[in-house]
Design a protein around this motif. Structure first.
Motif, PDB file in Angstrom:
ATOM      1  N   ALA A 155       0.979 -27.073 -15.533  1.00  0.00           N
ATOM      2  CA  ALA A 155       0.863 -27.853 -14.289  1.00  0.00           C
ATOM      3  C   ALA A 155       1.723 -27.231 -13.200  1.00  0.00           C
ATOM      4  CB  ALA A 155       1.288 -29.302 -14.534  1.00  0.00           C
ATOM      5  N   TYR A 156       2.941 -26.822 -13.549  1.00  0.00           N
ATOM      6  CA  TYR A 156       3.860 -26.225 -12.584  1.00  0.00           C
ATOM      7  C   TYR A 156       3.367 -24.835 -12.167  1.00  0.00           C
ATOM      8  CZ  TYR A 156       6.852 -29.901 -14.467  1.00  0.00           C
ATOM      9  OH  TYR A 156       7.349 -31.111 -14.877  1.00  0.00           O
ATOM     10  N   ILE A 157       2.929 -24.068 -13.154  1.00  0.00           N
ATOM     11  CA  ILE A 157       2.507 -22.693 -12.878  1.00  0.00           C
ATOM     12  C   ILE A 157       1.300 -22.659 -11.953  1.00  0.00           C
ATOM     13  CG2 ILE A 157       1.481 -20.649 -13.956  1.00  0.00           C
ATOM     14  CD1 ILE A 157       3.283 -21.357 -16.433  1.00  0.00           C
ATOM     15  N   TYR A 158       0.279 -23.469 -12.259  1.00  0.00           N
ATOM     16  CA  TYR A 158      -0.934 -23.423 -11.436  1.00  0.00           C
ATOM     17  C   TYR A 158      -0.704 -24.044 -10.065  1.00  0.00           C
ATOM     18  CZ  TYR A 158      -3.624 -21.490 -15.224  1.00  0.00           C
ATOM     19  OH  TYR A 158      -4.098 -20.639 -16.202  1.00  0.00           O
ATOM     20  N   ALA A 176      -8.998 -22.663  -7.060  1.00  0.00           N
ATOM     21  CA  ALA A 176      -9.209 -22.675  -8.507  1.00  0.00           C
ATOM     22  C   ALA A 176      -7.933 -23.069  -9.243  1.00  0.00           C
ATOM     23  CB  ALA A 176      -9.691 -21.295  -8.971  1.00  0.00           C
ATOM     24  N   ALA A 177      -6.805 -22.522  -8.792  1.00  0.00           N
ATOM     25  CA  ALA A 177      -5.530 -22.843  -9.440  1.00  0.00           C
ATOM     26  C   ALA A 177      -5.171 -24.310  -9.261  1.00  0.00           C
ATOM     27  CB  ALA A 177      -4.421 -21.952  -8.870  1.00  0.00           C
ATOM     28  N   LEU A 178      -5.394 -24.842  -8.062  1.00  0.00           N
ATOM     29  CA  LEU A 178      -5.086 -26.244  -7.804  1.00  0.00           C
ATOM     30  C   LEU A 178      -5.986 -27.162  -8.633  1.00  0.00           C
ATOM     31  CD1 LEU A 178      -3.386 -28.248  -6.215  1.00  0.00           C
ATOM     32  CD2 LEU A 178      -5.101 -28.165  -4.396  1.00  0.00           C
ATOM     33  N   THR A 179      -7.244 -26.799  -8.752  1.00  0.00           N
ATOM     34  CA  THR A 179      -8.169 -27.591  -9.557  1.00  0.00           C
ATOM     35  C   THR A 179      -7.726 -27.629 -11.021  1.00  0.00           C
ATOM     36  OG1 THR A 179     -10.039 -27.106  -8.091  1.00  0.00           O
ATOM     37  CG2 THR A 179     -10.560 -27.798 -10.344  1.00  0.00           C
ATOM     38  N   ARG A 180      -7.325 -26.479 -11.557  1.00  0.00           N
ATOM     39  CA  ARG A 180      -6.853 -26.443 -12.944  1.00  0.00           C
ATOM     40  C   ARG A 180      -5.591 -27.290 -13.112  1.00  0.00           C
ATOM     41  NH1 ARG A 180      -6.932 -21.016 -16.315  1.00  0.00           N
ATOM     42  NH2 ARG A 180      -6.770 -22.660 -17.897  1.00  0.00           N
ATOM     43  N   LEU A 191       3.378 -34.038 -10.740  1.00  0.00           N
ATOM     44  CA  LEU A 191       3.968 -33.408  -9.547  1.00  0.00           C
ATOM     45  C   LEU A 191       3.314 -33.933  -8.269  1.00  0.00           C
ATOM     46  CD1 LEU A 191       3.604 -29.791 -10.968  1.00  0.00           C
ATOM     47  CD2 LEU A 191       5.737 -31.068 -10.868  1.00  0.00           C
ATOM     48  N   PRO A 192       3.342 -35.235  -8.035  1.00  0.00           N
ATOM     49  CA  PRO A 192       2.573 -35.775  -6.905  1.00  0.00           C
ATOM     50  C   PRO A 192       2.983 -35.202  -5.548  1.00  0.00           C
ATOM     51  CG  PRO A 192       4.113 -37.412  -7.773  1.00  0.00           C
ATOM     52  CD  PRO A 192       4.083 -36.285  -8.758  1.00  0.00           C
ATOM     53  N   ASP A 193       4.283 -35.083  -5.287  1.00  0.00           N
ATOM     54  CA  ASP A 193       4.723 -34.578  -3.978  1.00  0.00           C
ATOM     55  C   ASP A 193       4.433 -33.093  -3.825  1.00  0.00           C
ATOM     56  OD1 ASP A 193       5.594 -37.130  -3.535  1.00  0.00           O
ATOM     57  OD2 ASP A 193       7.721 -36.680  -3.796  1.00  0.00           O
ATOM     58  N   ASP A 194       4.606 -32.321  -4.905  1.00  0.00           N
ATOM     59  CA  ASP A 194       4.328 -30.888  -4.852  1.00  0.00           C
ATOM     60  C   ASP A 194       2.841 -30.624  -4.654  1.00  0.00           C
ATOM     61  OD1 ASP A 194       7.002 -29.998  -5.272  1.00  0.00           O
ATOM     62  OD2 ASP A 194       6.819 -30.529  -7.373  1.00  0.00           O
ATOM     63  N   ILE A 195       2.020 -31.432  -5.298  1.00  0.00           N
ATOM     64  CA  ILE A 195       0.571 -31.292  -5.124  1.00  0.00           C
ATOM     65  C   ILE A 195       0.194 -31.614  -3.683  1.00  0.00           C
ATOM     66  CG2 ILE A 195      -1.684 -32.226  -5.771  1.00  0.00           C
ATOM     67  CD1 ILE A 195      -0.435 -30.397  -7.864  1.00  0.00           C
ATOM     68  N   LEU A 196       0.794 -32.646  -3.127  1.00  0.00           N
ATOM     69  CA  LEU A 196       0.506 -33.040  -1.745  1.00  0.00           C
ATOM     70  C   LEU A 196       0.800 -31.893  -0.780  1.00  0.00           C
ATOM     71  CD1 LEU A 196      -0.163 -35.188   0.410  1.00  0.00           C
ATOM     72  CD2 LEU A 196       2.247 -35.883   0.319  1.00  0.00           C
ATOM     73  N   LEU A 197       1.925 -31.215  -0.973  1.00  0.00           N
ATOM     74  CA  LEU A 197       2.289 -30.128  -0.067  1.00  0.00           C
ATOM     75  C   LEU A 197       1.298 -28.976  -0.147  1.00  0.00           C
ATOM     76  CD1 LEU A 197       4.153 -28.748   1.929  1.00  0.00           C
ATOM     77  CD2 LEU A 197       5.565 -27.987  -0.005  1.00  0.00           C
ATOM     78  N   VAL A 198       0.910 -28.593  -1.358  1.00  0.00           N
ATOM     79  CA  VAL A 198      -0.014 -27.463  -1.466  1.00  0.00           C
ATOM     80  C   VAL A 198      -1.408 -27.861  -0.984  1.00  0.00           C
ATOM     81  CG1 VAL A 198      -0.842 -27.734  -3.846  1.00  0.00           C
ATOM     82  CG2 VAL A 198      -0.539 -25.461  -2.909  1.00  0.00           C
ATOM     83  N   GLU A 199      -1.805 -29.114  -1.166  1.00  0.00           N
ATOM     84  CA  GLU A 199      -3.080 -29.571  -0.612  1.00  0.00           C
ATOM     85  C   GLU A 199      -3.066 -29.496   0.914  1.00  0.00           C
ATOM     86  OE1 GLU A 199      -5.025 -32.742  -3.761  1.00  0.00           O
ATOM     87  OE2 GLU A 199      -3.465 -33.461  -2.400  1.00  0.00           O
TER      88      GLU A 199
END
Length: 357
Positions: A155-158, A176-180, A191-199
């Motif tokens: 989860a962290y790596i992708y 593709a990495a975010l989807t995985r 990783l809700p906050d980290d996902i939000l930033l990359v989105e």
């Protein structure tokens, strides 16, 4: 002398105890347990981890330093690698990225010496994060490619791979990495906050204004509670997107948020000092590239776009330990006039300043 079994039992009993009580437990062990035992090692680690989780990264470092200096005096346990990892992450959170890499590399070396292959993913992922923070995206990509060996870290790596690919404009790979990360490894829960930033970054790069603005609004809500490294990374990503879009009201809002952060967490602010001074007050700016909150690249862009009479002409001279040709060119492309490598030498500095002043 406390046995390791007694230590783990006592620690389990204190799991829900107030932090002060847990700190006192570890402090007493470190004071009384003078032999280089497993119990003393674990007391170092867990005492530092307590402070790290509270956001007191300096205290975590100070607790661990005696151990990492003297770790070879202890019998090997995998937790030695965890101590170096924690030291590296604490230093990273204080934005000392080269030093963070030193500790992470040491942990990786110990892992290799002891065939702890499960630790490789942790160390390479953390190396990638330090390069990401310094905008060294190719190096970050190289490190994160080495990290893909432990499912627990996926989860962290992708998530990190997605951000790196965004910055490299490899958007298909970023998606593709975010989807995985989200669909295969439950990244949105972990990783809700980290996902939000990359989105937010990905939607901007894709030109999806509606979803970008929705993510941006959520990021603004979370920004005040972030620690220094997290705040700096988020603010710089916001700043880069809005500067690229020419959305200057948002740029001003970001700069104001950075100023507010510096009021609450005092530190140097080249942009604030320049902005508040009368034109001509400063003849040149020596720009440390690794300043807290806003790095030197973002600060330079802010100064050059400030609209002040001398914004386009005041010499800005970079100071950095990163002295490869591509590092120097990046400074020039950002709007700086010259680059001085660290360690600094007086004659070189004066000669460089005299070229522009």
């Amino acid at each position: 002398m406390m046995s390791y079994e007694e230590f783990t039992q006592k620690e389990a009993a204190l799991e829900s105890a107030p932090q002060a009580e847990r700190e006192a437990f570890y402090a007493e062990i470190l004071e009384k347990e003078t032999a280089k035992t497993d119990v003393r090692m674990m007391a170092y680690f867990h005492a530092a981890l307590l402070h790290y989780r509270e956001g007191d990264f300096r205290a975590a470092r100070e607790i661990l330093e005696p151990f990492v200096i003297d770790y070879q005096s202890y019998a090997y346990r995998p937790e030695i690698i965890a101590c170096f990892n924690l030291m590296g992450v604490a230093v990273y959170c204080e934005r000392s990225y080269a030093l963070a890499r030193f500790y992470i590399h040491e942990g990786l070396k110990i892992a290799r010496e002891n065939h702890e292959t499960s630790r490789y993913s942790y160390e390479y992922n953390n190396l990638a994060v330090t390069y990401l923070a310094q905008h060294e995206y190719e190096k970050a990509l190289e490190a994160i490619r080495e990290a893909d060996s432990d499912r627990e870290m996926h989860a962290y790596i992708y998530r990190n791979l997605s951000e790196i690919c965004c910055h490299l404009d490899r958007l298909d790979e970023a998606q593709a990495a975010l989807t995985r990360c989200v669909e295969e490894y439950d990244g949105r829960t972990l990783l809700p906050d980290d996902i939000l930033l990359v989105e937010m970054l990905l939607y901007y790069k894709l030109g999806d204004a509606e979803r970008y603005e929705k993510c941006r609004a959520e990021v603004w809500q979370k920004l005040p509670a972030m620690h220094a490294a997290e705040f700096g990374n988020t603010a710089n990503n916001l700043f880069a997107c809005e500067m690229d879009a020419g959305n200057y009201p948002q740029v001003e809002r970001i700069l104001a948020a950075m100023d507010d952060y510096l009021v609450r967490n005092p530190g140097e602010s080249a942009v604030k000092a320049y902005d508040q001074a009368a034109p001509g007050t400063y003849q040149a700016i020596l720009m440390d590239l690794m300043m807290p909150v806003m790095d030197g690249y973002a600060a330079t862009r802010a100064i050059r776009s400030s609209g002040r009479p001398d914004a386009g002409t005041i010499p800005i001279i970079a100071m950095s330990a990163n002295a490869y040709a591509e590092d120097v060119q990046k400074c020039l492309d950002t709007g700086m006039n010259a680059h001085i490598s660290k360690p600094l030498y007086k004659d070189v500095m004066l000669e460089t300043i005299e070229r522009f002043v």
